[in-house]
Design an enzyme around this catalytic site. Structure first.
Site, PDB file in Angstrom:
ATOM      1  CG  ASP A 200      -1.772   1.037   1.378  1.00  0.00           C
ATOM      2  OD1 ASP A 200      -1.929   1.798   0.401  1.00  0.00           O
ATOM      3  OD2 ASP A 200      -2.746   1.204   2.174  1.00  0.00           O
ATOM      4  CD  GLU A 226      -4.761  -0.523  -0.485  1.00  0.00           C
ATOM      5  OE1 GLU A 226      -5.517   0.221   0.244  1.00  0.00           O
ATOM      6  OE2 GLU A 226      -4.379  -1.679  -0.121  1.00  0.00           O
ATOM      7  CD  GLU A 252      -7.439   4.181   1.020  1.00  0.00           C
ATOM      8  OE1 GLU A 252      -7.100   4.969   2.039  1.00  0.00           O
ATOM      9  OE2 GLU A 252      -6.799   3.138   0.669  1.00  0.00           O
ATOM     10  CG  HIS A 302     -10.093   1.462   2.853  1.00  0.00           C
ATOM     11  ND1 HIS A 302     -10.421   2.460   3.782  1.00  0.00           N
ATOM     12  CD2 HIS A 302      -8.657   1.572   2.735  1.00  0.00           C
ATOM     13  CE1 HIS A 302      -9.553   2.814   4.118  1.00  0.00           C
ATOM     14  NE2 HIS A 302      -8.368   2.321   3.656  1.00  0.00           N
TER      15      HIS A 302
END
Length: 388
Positions: A200, A226, A252, A302
């Site tokens: 991420d 991500e 997200e 998320h």
């Protein structure tokens, strides 16, 4: 039945240690709960995405803007309420904090509807396709320490998270492309043969740097990459998805069906990650999910926040149709933050005990089956941690 009051509860405490990701370090944990009361004594709970000062701003929107619009309305008319609020706020923000605030109110209305009808939310959504879901654990946050210390800690944390029973683990990056690749190699080695790992970036790279890191991840077998670039950079997402083997995930930071339409038509995501506590609540999440499936894009929500957010997502994951169907369909996972979070672990009168479930149920978590969200916050806990 009529809505009589809407209250925001902002909770906060000092974390045992400072944590960070590619955009900032933080030393407090914040949660923004929304409580909707009715004249029949039924109370619903929701949650707004957004930490610290964002939660404070959202409280003003919930109580000062949205509440006057809908007090006196029937809470069962969730779609009517949603569109009234959205249309009246449209000129002042179709994204961001107005939508985060609407999300918390909307989730609370779904909780009320489930309690009123004596049904869990997943039944209001059409039923449960699954009674439990696999979970992945994320950790490996950034700290004010050397690269060598990061490397040693990430190796230990990755092994520990899989050792807890989680099916996969997710790490943060953000030290810079060269250092980040070293961190990723460390985690890839630590989990080899034991489970999946994901990365991420919290949109910290330019497209060229994302390709540099992404090509290294291709060789390591990362499951997804991500938010590699800024959420506004739709062309970057499309180029990365076309040019890398690793799955590209994100979303997200997007709000509502219109923003998600642009993301999905752009074909820049392998995995969609909507945030129900931000994008417009359960009412709008269902529209976003339908758009994702219409574009044959699988969804892994998320999840960030308190036990209210976790419970909400468990219902959504239960009600999510398999994509594609079959004898052994692809399954969504519950995202679980393994760092210190009292608002998730200690908020409820009957805790979800996610980590115990993961350890004792082959990495899976059961769906709450009580009416509405199937969980209730402890009011004494709320009083003890109330910040505003």
């Amino acid at each position: 039945m009529k809505i009589t009051e809407i209250q925001s509860h902002i909770l906060q405490y000092d974390l045992p240690e400072e944590l960070g990701y590619s955009q900032q370090y933080y030393a407090q944990r914040t949660a923004h709960l929304v409580e909707v009361s009715t004249d029949e004594g039924i109370t619903g709970w929701g949650e707004c995405f957004g930490p610290g000062p964002i939660a404070v701003a959202n409280k003003g929107i919930v109580e000062g803007v949205i509440a006057p619009m809908i007090v006196g309305m029937d809470p069962i008319e969730r779609d009517v309420i949603w569109h009234k609020v959205y249309n009246l706020m449209r000129d002042h923000g179709q994204k961001g904090m107005p939508m985060q605030s609407l999300s918390g109110v909307d989730i609370a209305l779904w909780d009320i509807a489930g309690k009123f009808m004596g049904q869990p939310i997943y039944n209001l959504l059409g039923g449960a396709h699954r009674r439990c879901v696999p979970a992945y654990g994320y950790g490996m946050m950034l700290k004010r320490e050397s690269l060598a210390d990061h490397v040693a800690r990430f190796a230990d944390e990755a092994s520990a998270i899989l050792g807890m029973g989680f099916k996969a683990t997710k790490m943060k990056t953000g030290l810079g492309p060269i250092a980040d690749i070293q961190l990723c190699k460390t985690v890839a080695k630590a989990v080899e043969g034991k489970g999946l790992f994901m990365v991420d970036a919290n949109h910290c790279y330019t497209t060229s740097d994302a390709f540099y890191v992404g090509r290294a991840l291709d060789e390591m077998g990362a499951y997804w990459f991500e938010e590699p670039v800024a959420p506004e950079d739709l062309s970057g997402y499309r180029e990365l998805r076309a040019g890398l083997k690793t799955n590209i995930s994100g979303g997200e930071a997007e709000f509502g069906r219109w923003g998600w339409r642009n993301i999905l038509e752009n074909r820049g995501l392998d995995i969609a990650q909507p945030e129900v506590c931000a994008l417009g609540g359960i009412t709008e999440y269902q529209r976003v999910l339908a758009l994702c499936h219409a574009h044959f894009t699988p969804v892994i929500n998320h999840v960030w926040g308190s036990a209210i957010a976790v419970a909400t997502n468990l219902h959504l994951l239960a009600a999510m149709p398999p994509l594609p169907g079959g004898l052994n369909p692809w399954e969504p996972m519950l995202e679980f933050d393994t760092t210190h979070n009292s608002f998730r672990d200690d908020l409820l009168t009957e805790p979800l005990n996610i980590q115990d479930q993961v350890a004792n149920n082959r990495g899976r978590v059961n769906i709450p089956n009580g009416p509405g969200l199937g969980v209730e916050p402890d009011r004494d806990f709320i009083k003890a941690f109330k910040f505003l």
